[in-house]
Write an enzyme that holds these catalytic residues in place. Structure first.
Site, PDB file in Angstrom:
ATOM      1  N   HIS A  25      -2.204  12.139   0.479  1.00 38.10           N
ATOM      2  CA  HIS A  25      -0.804  11.443   1.184  1.00 38.10           C
ATOM      3  C   HIS A  25       0.346  12.072   0.318  1.00 38.10           C
ATOM      4  O   HIS A  25       0.388  12.853  -0.654  1.00 38.10           O
ATOM      5  CB  HIS A  25      -1.100  10.074   0.678  1.00 38.10           C
ATOM      6  CG  HIS A  25      -0.254   9.018   1.256  1.00 38.10           C
ATOM      7  ND1 HIS A  25       1.032   8.870   0.491  1.00 38.10           N
ATOM      8  CD2 HIS A  25      -0.476   8.317   2.099  1.00 38.10           C
ATOM      9  CE1 HIS A  25       1.668   7.927   1.497  1.00 38.10           C
ATOM     10  NE2 HIS A  25       0.776   7.530   2.163  1.00 38.10           N
ATOM     11  N   CYS A  62       1.364  10.107   6.727  1.00 36.34           N
ATOM     12  CA  CYS A  62       2.049  10.616   5.566  1.00 36.34           C
ATOM     13  C   CYS A  62       1.033  11.799   4.963  1.00 36.34           C
ATOM     14  O   CYS A  62       0.867  11.961   3.806  1.00 36.34           O
ATOM     15  CB  CYS A  62       2.209   9.647   4.382  1.00 36.34           C
ATOM     16  SG  CYS A  62       3.200   8.256   4.987  1.00 36.34           S
ATOM     17  N   ASP A  67      -5.605   9.248  -6.582  1.00 36.34           N
ATOM     18  CA  ASP A  67      -4.895   8.296  -5.722  1.00 36.34           C
ATOM     19  C   ASP A  67      -6.076   7.422  -5.368  1.00 36.34           C
ATOM     20  O   ASP A  67      -6.858   7.733  -4.319  1.00 36.34           O
ATOM     21  CB  ASP A  67      -4.287   9.306  -4.755  1.00 36.34           C
ATOM     22  CG  ASP A  67      -3.584   8.078  -3.788  1.00 36.34           C
ATOM     23  OD1 ASP A  67      -3.627   6.912  -3.773  1.00 36.34           O
ATOM     24  OD2 ASP A  67      -2.808   8.946  -2.737  1.00 36.34           O
ATOM     25  N   LYS A 107      -2.765  -3.176  -0.080  1.00 36.67           N
ATOM     26  CA  LYS A 107      -4.085  -2.649   0.813  1.00 36.67           C
ATOM     27  C   LYS A 107      -5.298  -3.533   0.083  1.00 36.67           C
ATOM     28  O   LYS A 107      -6.269  -3.425   0.822  1.00 36.67           O
ATOM     29  CB  LYS A 107      -4.177  -1.275   0.514  1.00 36.67           C
ATOM     30  CG  LYS A 107      -3.080  -0.420   1.194  1.00 36.67           C
ATOM     31  CD  LYS A 107      -3.514   1.092   1.153  1.00 36.67           C
ATOM     32  CE  LYS A 107      -2.159   1.947   0.880  1.00 36.67           C
ATOM     33  NZ  LYS A 107      -1.375   2.101   2.118  1.00 36.67           N
ATOM     34  N   GLN A 109      -7.147   4.012  -1.169  1.00 35.55           N
ATOM     35  CA  GLN A 109      -8.059   3.767  -0.169  1.00 35.55           C
ATOM     36  C   GLN A 109      -9.375   3.635  -0.911  1.00 35.55           C
ATOM     37  O   GLN A 109     -10.143   3.034  -0.296  1.00 35.55           O
ATOM     38  CB  GLN A 109      -8.134   4.755   0.918  1.00 35.55           C
ATOM     39  CG  GLN A 109      -6.822   5.372   1.703  1.00 35.55           C
ATOM     40  CD  GLN A 109      -6.167   4.207   2.525  1.00 35.55           C
ATOM     41  OE1 GLN A 109      -7.390   3.130   3.021  1.00 35.55           O
ATOM     42  NE2 GLN A 109      -5.010   4.307   2.659  1.00 35.55           N
TER      43      GLN A 109
HETATM   44  C1  LIG Z   1      -3.847   7.451   0.292  1.00 30.13           C
HETATM   45  C2  LIG Z   1      -2.545   6.755   0.125  1.00 30.13           C
HETATM   46  N1  LIG Z   1      -1.862   7.246  -0.930  1.00 30.13           N
HETATM   47  C3  LIG Z   1      -0.687   6.471  -1.392  1.00 30.13           C
HETATM   48  C4  LIG Z   1       0.009   5.371  -0.487  1.00 30.13           C
HETATM   49  C5  LIG Z   1       1.242   4.703  -1.162  1.00 30.13           C
HETATM   50  O1  LIG Z   1       0.920   3.409  -1.427  1.00 30.13           O
HETATM   51  P1  LIG Z   1       1.998   2.311  -1.443  1.00 30.13           P
HETATM   52  O2  LIG Z   1       2.195   1.884  -0.239  1.00 30.13           O
HETATM   53  O3  LIG Z   1       1.421   1.359  -2.501  1.00 30.13           O
HETATM   54  O4  LIG Z   1       3.120   3.056  -2.354  1.00 30.13           O
HETATM   55  C6  LIG Z   1      -0.952   5.081   0.456  1.00 30.13           C
HETATM   56  C7  LIG Z   1      -0.625   4.130   1.539  1.00 30.13           C
HETATM   57  O5  LIG Z   1       0.073   4.216   2.564  1.00 30.13           O
HETATM   58  C8  LIG Z   1      -2.239   5.871   0.767  1.00 30.13           C
HETATM   59  O6  LIG Z   1      -2.907   5.542   1.640  1.00 30.13           O
END
Ligand SMILES: Cc1ncc(COP(=O)(O)O)c(C=O)c1O
Lengths: 154, 406
Positions: free
Chosen positions: B121, B362, B198, B224, B201
């Site tokens: 992401h 993203c 990260d 989430k 998910q």
């Molecule tokens: C894999 C991944 N990393 C990072 C993020 C960003 O997370 P946050 O919305 O808590 O900043 C997301 C969410 O969109 C995501 O799916």
């Protein structure tokens, strides 16, 4: 018109069979536009004569059905108009997509207005408005022969 | 609490959305909120509100205790060794920026390399990219294979003597691939490389155990996990959080401030500058309790059934092309439909009340690799049912009809 009807109409009309697709042989102005969010991109080619009348116009591009249909409808309408008329039509269209309930331009025939109003269905989807307006912003840029790409993000 | 009738815990499913019953398949983006979480926010603001940590009056002390309770709940939920290894942030994005920033300040040197993957992401790429500019750090990419996975072998191949950090996703938000993070961490540590995960998910869908996993940092997105927006968690090994410098400066994170010198506070305050998302933190305790009540094993079983069912449905549907077929797959079904732009798919599905996401999610690097600008993505959460996936498939069929596809 609800969105399904809109899709049915524009896909049948223009998506399957876009008008003025390709590169005009002897264009003298052009510009590119890009919508990074969707990955839509469009390249508008114009052939303006000495009286600033659009003798020919075409586009190349790829993207969603709404952006392609909008470009197709636009090129159809603009052909034969002079630069000032064309710009007024663009302004009228952009106002309609944003807020005006109808089109006002005296340079548009009733049947042309009806066609354009097909696209008014995107109003309720702000994210998709950019798809519908990309080729129109790019047309304005082509009149100016601008080199930098139009981005719909700002 | 039984997962079969969990939908009724979420008030949004009582609403008509543009005259339709909601089929919500966008949980990878953000999950819906159970009533207990929404109520908790309201209760805190209406009956218990005070800022935390600063005043000695009754409400302030009570709020501080509630705030710290959530920290302990998170610690237990992810089995971290120490409560002070839990740092609240404004989201996973801030958590990852924090890690990249402090490693950049005081751990990485010019010419060092960071290994990420093509699945990442933007939140787990752009913060590292900043270090390219400021520190002359090089970023390498482990490649995604045809199934949409990044394997341990691929990671091993891309490690060089200069690799200092491996930053990887736990579960891809596009292909659904679950990465072998335990094996990757073992490998990395055997070479003295730090591991940043990260877990956006991963955390909502998989059982977490930080002590067993042994990674150095793990980023979580609370919105989430059936929790409030504006909140994330950074797990960091105590050793690193103690050694590394602060990220943001301000109130709360200091020990002593003089005109010519400043000393910083102890953990966890050191990384929590300014007024935090107090109500969100306090309400997040309810999200954790909610998930614990259902049981992560039950959640995992339920969602695995859904993915299998959805995958089969979509595989049988001509014209639908699923993105990636990882052997170990989480609840994400990304797809394309021949000749139809994903945004057109999403808009048409929306008319049927089916909420999915379309775009690059993203993950532009991943979509570039597949040579497509965007994809459509249906993702599941605890409240989804097989019926939701049937409706997804029906709606895709409507879309095909409009576009004259077979
Ligand atoms: C894999 C991944 N990393 C990072 C993020 C960003 O997370 P946050 O919305 O808590 O900043 C997301 C969410 O969109 C995501 O799916």
């Amino acid at each position: 018109m609800n969105l399904k009807e809109l899709y049915q109409e524009i896909i049948l009309e223009h998506g399957k069979n876009p008008r003025n697709l390709g590169k005009t042989d002897d264009f003298n102005k052009d510009a590119k536009g890009n919508n990074p969010l969707c990955g839509d991109n469009v390249h508008v080619y114009l052939k303006l004569n000495g009286q600033k009348i659009v003798e020919d116009i075409s586009f190349e591009g790829s993207g969603c059905a709404i952006s392609m249909a909008s470009a197709s409808i636009m090129t159809d309408l603009i052909k034969g108009k002079n630069e000032n008329e064309a710009k007024e039509i663009v302004e009228d269209f952009l106002q309609m997509i944003k807020e005006n309930p109808e089109l006002k331009s005296e340079y548009l025939q009733d049947d042309e207005k009806t066609k354009l109003m097909c696209l008014s269905g995107v109003k309720q989807y702000p994210m998709r408005v950019k798809c519908a307006t990309l080729s129109w912003h790019t047309l304005v840029s082509a009149f100016e022969n601008k080199k930098e790409e139009v981005k719909t993000e700002n | 609490m039984k997962i079969e009738n969990i939908k009724k815990e979420f008030p949004i499913f009582d609403e008509k959305i543009q005259n339709n019953d909601l089929v919500y398949l966008d949980s990878a983006n953000s999950s819906q909120k159970p009533k207990v979480v929404a109520d908790r926010i309201n209760e805190f603001y209406t009956k218990q509100f005070s800022n935390v940590g600063r005043s000695v009056h009754y409400l302030a002390v009570a709020a501080t205790n509630l705030y710290e309770n959530t920290r302990s709940s998170v610690q237990k939920y992810i089995n971290a060794k120490d409560k002070n290894e839990i740092v609240f942030t404004k989201g996973a994005t801030e958590a990852l920026n924090l890690v990249a920033n402090i490693l950049g300040q005081n751990y990485l040197n010019e010419g060092d390399e960071i290994l990420i993957t093509e699945l990442e992401h933007h939140s787990n790429y752009v913060p590292w990219h900043f270090l390219r500019k400021s520190k002359n750090i090089k970023i390498n990419f482990a490649e995604m294979n045809e199934d949409g996975e990044v394997t341990l072998e691929e990671i091993e191949k891309k490690i060089t003597p200069k690799t200092k950090v491996i930053a990887i996703t736990h579960l891809s938000n596009v292909t659904g691939a679950i990465l072998p993070i335990k094996e990757i961490t073992d490998l990395a540590h055997s070479k003295g490389i730090l591991v940043v995960i990260d877990g956006c998910q991963g955390a909502p869908h998989l059982k977490l155990n930080m002590q067993d996993l042994d990674c150095d940092f793990y980023a979580i997105s609370c919105h989430k996990m059936y929790g409030p927006t504006g909140l994330g968690v950074l797990y960091g090994k105590k050793k690193w959080l103690e050694e590394l410098p602060p990220y943001q400066g301000g109130g709360g994170m200091i020990s002593e401030v003089k005109k010519d010198s400043i000393s910083y506070g102890e953990l966890p305050n050191k990384y929590e500058a300014g007024t935090m998302a107090t109500a969100q933190v306090i309400a997040f305790d309810e999200s954790i309790k909610f998930m614990e009540n259902i049981g992560i094993e039950n959640i995992m079983k339920h969602e695995a059934d859904l993915v299998e069912y959805g995958q089969e449905l979509l595989q049988k549907n001509n014209s639908v092309k699923l993105i990636g077929s990882p052997k170990n797959k989480g609840g994400v079904l990304s797809f394309t439909l021949k000749g139809v732009h994903p945004h057109d798919i999403a808009t048409i599905l929306d008319e049927d009340g089916v909420a999915i996401r379309a775009g690059h999610h993203c993950c532009q690097i991943l979509h570039d690799k597949l040579n497509i600008p965007a994809s459509a993505r249906a993702s599941v959460g605890i409240y989804n049912t097989k019926d939701d996936l049937d409706k997804l498939n029906d709606s895709i069929n409507n879309c095909k009809k409009i576009f004259n596809l077979k």
